[in-house]
Scaffold this motif. Structure first.
Motif, short mmCIF file in Angstrom:
data_model
loop_
_atom_site.label_atom_id
_atom_site.label_comp_id
_atom_site.label_asym_id
_atom_site.label_seq_id
_atom_site.Cartn_x
_atom_site.Cartn_y
_atom_site.Cartn_z
N LEU A 9 0.82 -1.21 0.00
CA LEU A 9 0.00 0.00 0.00
C LEU A 9 0.85 1.26 0.00
CD1 LEU A 9 -2.89 -0.87 2.49
CD2 LEU A 9 -2.85 -1.04 0.00
N GLN A 10 1.98 1.22 0.71
CA GLN A 10 2.89 2.37 0.80
C GLN A 10 2.17 3.66 1.23
OE1 GLN A 10 4.83 2.25 -3.13
NE2 GLN A 10 6.56 1.15 -2.21
N ASP A 23 13.05 4.67 8.81
CA ASP A 23 11.67 4.48 9.27
C ASP A 23 10.89 3.57 8.32
OD1 ASP A 23 12.03 6.15 11.45
OD2 ASP A 23 11.35 7.94 10.36
N LEU A 24 11.11 3.77 7.03
CA LEU A 24 10.37 3.01 6.02
C LEU A 24 10.79 1.55 5.97
CD1 LEU A 24 10.27 5.61 3.08
CD2 LEU A 24 8.60 5.23 4.90
N LYS A 25 11.90 1.22 6.66
CA LYS A 25 12.37 -0.16 6.68
C LYS A 25 12.12 -0.84 8.02
CE LYS A 25 16.09 0.72 3.33
NZ LYS A 25 17.55 0.71 3.10
N THR A 29 7.08 -2.37 3.51
CA THR A 29 7.76 -3.67 3.47
C THR A 29 6.78 -4.83 3.47
OG1 THR A 29 7.96 -3.67 5.89
CG2 THR A 29 9.80 -2.76 4.63
N ASN A 30 5.53 -4.59 3.84
CA ASN A 30 4.52 -5.65 3.89
C ASN A 30 3.44 -5.39 2.84
OD1 ASN A 30 5.54 -7.03 6.33
ND2 ASN A 30 4.90 -5.15 7.37
N PRO A 74 -2.40 -3.27 6.97
CA PRO A 74 -1.55 -3.32 8.17
C PRO A 74 -2.14 -4.26 9.22
CG PRO A 74 -2.77 -1.26 8.08
CD PRO A 74 -2.98 -1.94 6.77
N GLY A 75 -1.41 -4.43 10.33
CA GLY A 75 -1.80 -5.39 11.35
C GLY A 75 -3.11 -5.12 12.05
N GLY A 76 -3.62 -3.91 11.96
CA GLY A 76 -4.88 -3.58 12.62
C GLY A 76 -5.28 -2.16 12.27
#
Length: 342
Positions: free
Chosen positions: A253-254, A274-276, A285-286, A290-292
């Motif tokens: 998504l970036q 930060d972006l890494k 990176t994913n 996102p996770g939530g």
């Protein structure tokens, strides 16, 4: 023996009353019986009124708690113990009269001044707490941390630490709205009210969510991103289309909004490091969502997440004036950056 003037007046009044009763066809004996009945009714009414009125020494500003599942007998015993009523039986009669099959509602009740047993019964049957309300507005898109700061500012003795720990799994489901909280509400009470409001507001959208082929969780995550990435309904729906497009094509998504949630930094403050960063909220990176949720979205963004604008755009950016610019290819996106972000 001569009568006094007062005795003469009484005799005359009695005579007039007797004549009045006779004119109604009531003999003297019947009149006496009627008088006894009237006096009995008056005395009985006075007794009932006395038993229902507030007792002497009624405690002002008294707070009581009616526990969930408490019986009417238990509540009346509590009220009598606290000197809020004179008689359990008279209170219970009023409670059944006004409350019917449900004469008791659990909760806290504040009694600032003496009131009758029947008025207490009405309040407990109808859940009228008497506790002053605090008006608090929670804007759309706020994270739990931001919500906690608003609540702390408006509610006395608000337990921020408990709220943040206990409500962590509910990020995204604390519905943003204007609330009227009891001034003595607990952090858990706030959480319960906000989740209940979310469930009420989301229920009409259940069919649309099912039709969208996305889970409720995914819709809420996407909506929370849209709260940060776009500023009006049209752009929210279009950005939603772009992001769902990227997910469907397996592209990251970036979006920078997740870093504000994760690190508290704006896009202009982010570094290459930060972006890494290794995190489920790193959308560089994913792939996928996102996770939530990164905040608690409102209905407008939830709607945009459910009903994205169909588009072939794959990229977007926001210029310094907040205007959105879209692109179908990476090269077009690079050109937009050069044009609008310099």
């Amino acid at each position: 023996m001569d009568q006094t003037p007062k005795e003469k007046v009484i005799e005359e009044e009695t005579g007039r009353f007797s004549k009045f009763l006779l004119s109604l066809g009531i003999e003297e004996r019947g009149a006496k019986v009627l008088i006894v009945i009237v006096i009995t009714i008056v005395l009985f009414s006075a007794y009932i009124s006395f038993r229902l009125m507030a007792p002497f020494g009624f405690p002002e500003n008294k707070m009581i708690t009616v526990k969930k599942g408490a019986s009417l007998t238990e509540v009346s015993a509590l009220l009598e113990k606290e000197n809020l009523i004179r008689s359990q039986s008279f209170f219970e009669f009023c409670a059944k009269l006004v409350g019917g099959a449900k004469p008791v509602s659990a909760g806290q009740y504040l009694f600032k001044e003496p009131i009758s047993a029947c008025r207490i019964a009405i309040r407990i049957a109808r859940s009228i707490s008497g506790i002053p309300a605090v008006r608090v507005t929670i804007p759309e898109g706020m994270s739990n941390k931001e919500v906690a700061a608003v609540l702390k500012k408006n509610i006395s003795n608000f337990d921020t630490i408990f709220f943040l720990e206990h409500a962590r799994p509910q990020e995204g489901y604390l519905f943003p709205d204007t609330y009227h909280f009891p001034e003595n509400i607990t952090a858990q009470g706030v959480e319960t009210m906000m989740i209940a409001n979310f469930n009420k507001k989301i229920e009409p959208w259940s069919d649309a969510i099912e039709t969208s082929k996305h889970s409720l969780r995914d819709i809420i995550i996407m909506a929370s991103i849209l709260e940060r990435e776009a500023s009006n309904p049209e752009d929210m729906a279009l950005v939603s289309g772009v992001l769902w497009n990227r997910i469907s094509k397996g592209m990251p998504l970036q979006v920078d909004a997740t870093f504000m949630y994760l690190l508290g930094r704006k896009s202009s403050e982010l570094t290459t490091a930060d972006l890494k960063i290794k995190s489920a909220y790193n959308t560089y990176t994913n792939k996928g969502l996102p996770g939530g949720p990164i905040g608690n979205p409102g209905i407008v963004t939830i709607s945009a997440a459910i009903h994205p604008t169909a588009t072939s755009y794959m990229y977007y950016l926001s210029d310094k004036d907040g205007m959105m610019h879209y692109a179908k290819t990476f090269n077009e996106h690079v050109a937009n950056k050069a044009k609008y972000l310099r």
